[in-house]
Design a protein around this motif. Structure first.
Motif, PDB file in Angstrom:
ATOM      1  N   UNK A   1       0.800  -1.227   0.000  1.00 33.73           N
ATOM      2  CA  UNK A   1       0.000   0.000   0.000  1.00 33.73           C
ATOM      3  C   UNK A   1       0.830   1.273   0.000  1.00 33.73           C
ATOM      4  N   UNK A   2       1.893   1.386   0.819  1.00 33.36           N
ATOM      5  CA  UNK A   2       2.691   2.623   0.735  1.00 33.36           C
ATOM      6  C   UNK A   2       3.347   2.806  -0.634  1.00 33.36           C
ATOM      7  N   UNK A   3       3.781   1.721  -1.244  1.00 31.32           N
ATOM      8  CA  UNK A   3       4.375   1.827  -2.578  1.00 31.32           C
ATOM      9  C   UNK A   3       3.340   2.252  -3.612  1.00 31.32           C
TER      10      UNK A   3
ATOM     11  N   UNK B   1      -6.787  -0.484   4.521  1.00 28.32           N
ATOM     12  CA  UNK B   1      -7.933  -0.422   5.420  1.00 28.32           C
ATOM     13  C   UNK B   1      -8.822  -1.662   5.312  1.00 28.32           C
ATOM     14  N   UNK B   2      -9.206  -2.019   4.109  1.00 22.64           N
ATOM     15  CA  UNK B   2     -10.163  -3.112   3.927  1.00 22.64           C
ATOM     16  C   UNK B   2      -9.544  -4.471   4.218  1.00 22.64           C
ATOM     17  N   UNK B   3      -8.304  -4.695   3.800  1.00 20.89           N
ATOM     18  CA  UNK B   3      -7.684  -6.001   4.004  1.00 20.89           C
ATOM     19  C   UNK B   3      -7.555  -6.366   5.487  1.00 20.89           C
ATOM     20  N   UNK B   4      -7.008  -5.498   6.350  1.00 18.92           N
ATOM     21  CA  UNK B   4      -6.947  -5.881   7.765  1.00 18.92           C
ATOM     22  C   UNK B   4      -8.326  -6.037   8.409  1.00 18.92           C
ATOM     23  N   UNK B   5      -9.266  -5.183   8.026  1.00 19.62           N
ATOM     24  CA  UNK B   5     -10.610  -5.272   8.605  1.00 19.62           C
ATOM     25  C   UNK B   5     -11.301  -6.569   8.191  1.00 19.62           C
TER      26      UNK B   5
ATOM     27  N   UNK C   1      -0.737   3.784  10.758  1.00 14.40           N
ATOM     28  CA  UNK C   1       0.277   4.786  11.091  1.00 14.40           C
ATOM     29  C   UNK C   1       0.601   5.700   9.901  1.00 14.40           C
ATOM     30  N   UNK C   2       0.923   5.158   8.706  1.00  8.81           N
ATOM     31  CA  UNK C   2       1.193   6.079   7.587  1.00  8.81           C
ATOM     32  C   UNK C   2      -0.020   6.916   7.203  1.00  8.81           C
ATOM     33  N   UNK C   3      -1.209   6.325   7.274  1.00  7.76           N
ATOM     34  CA  UNK C   3      -2.417   7.085   6.949  1.00  7.76           C
ATOM     35  C   UNK C   3      -2.642   8.206   7.958  1.00  7.76           C
ATOM     36  N   UNK C   4      -2.364   7.939   9.221  1.00 13.22           N
ATOM     37  CA  UNK C   4      -2.507   8.966  10.242  1.00 13.22           C
ATOM     38  C   UNK C   4      -1.514  10.099  10.026  1.00 13.22           C
TER      39      UNK C   4
END
Length: 90
Positions: free
Chosen positions: A3-5, A38-42, A69-72
């Motif tokens: 996701x960060x990439x 977001x969706x994958x961990x949930x 953390x990166x989204x925050x």
């Protein structure tokens, strides 16, 4: 983990001199990165909860926290603490 990439791909393409990539695919990359973070961990947590797997629930909880953390940071520094351009009163 990607996701960060995925999120940084349009910015990297713009920095390398390919503004068309950011203009054309920026939104798609943003939604793909957010879905992965977001969706994958949930979804994994819900499945682990439904199948009564404690260790998997713990792993998905950690995965969600690490993804948040990166989204925050992006939300705080990119939206809340963004600098105003000169001459604008924010």
């Amino acid at each position: 983990m990607a996701s960060p990439l995925i999120l940084l791909t349009p910015v990297t393409a713009l920095a390398m001199g390919f503004p068309g990539v950011r203009a054309e695919f920026g939104t798609e990359f943003l939604w793909a990165a957010l879905a992965g973070a977001v969706i994958a961990p949930a979804a994994g947590f819900v499945v682990a909860l439904a199948t009564h797997r404690r260790r998997a629930r713990g792993r998905f909880t950690v995965m969600g926290a690490v993804s948040a953390v990166p989204l925050l940071y992006m939300w705080v520094f990119g939206v809340l603490l963004a600098e105003c351009p000169d001459g604008h009163g924010c």
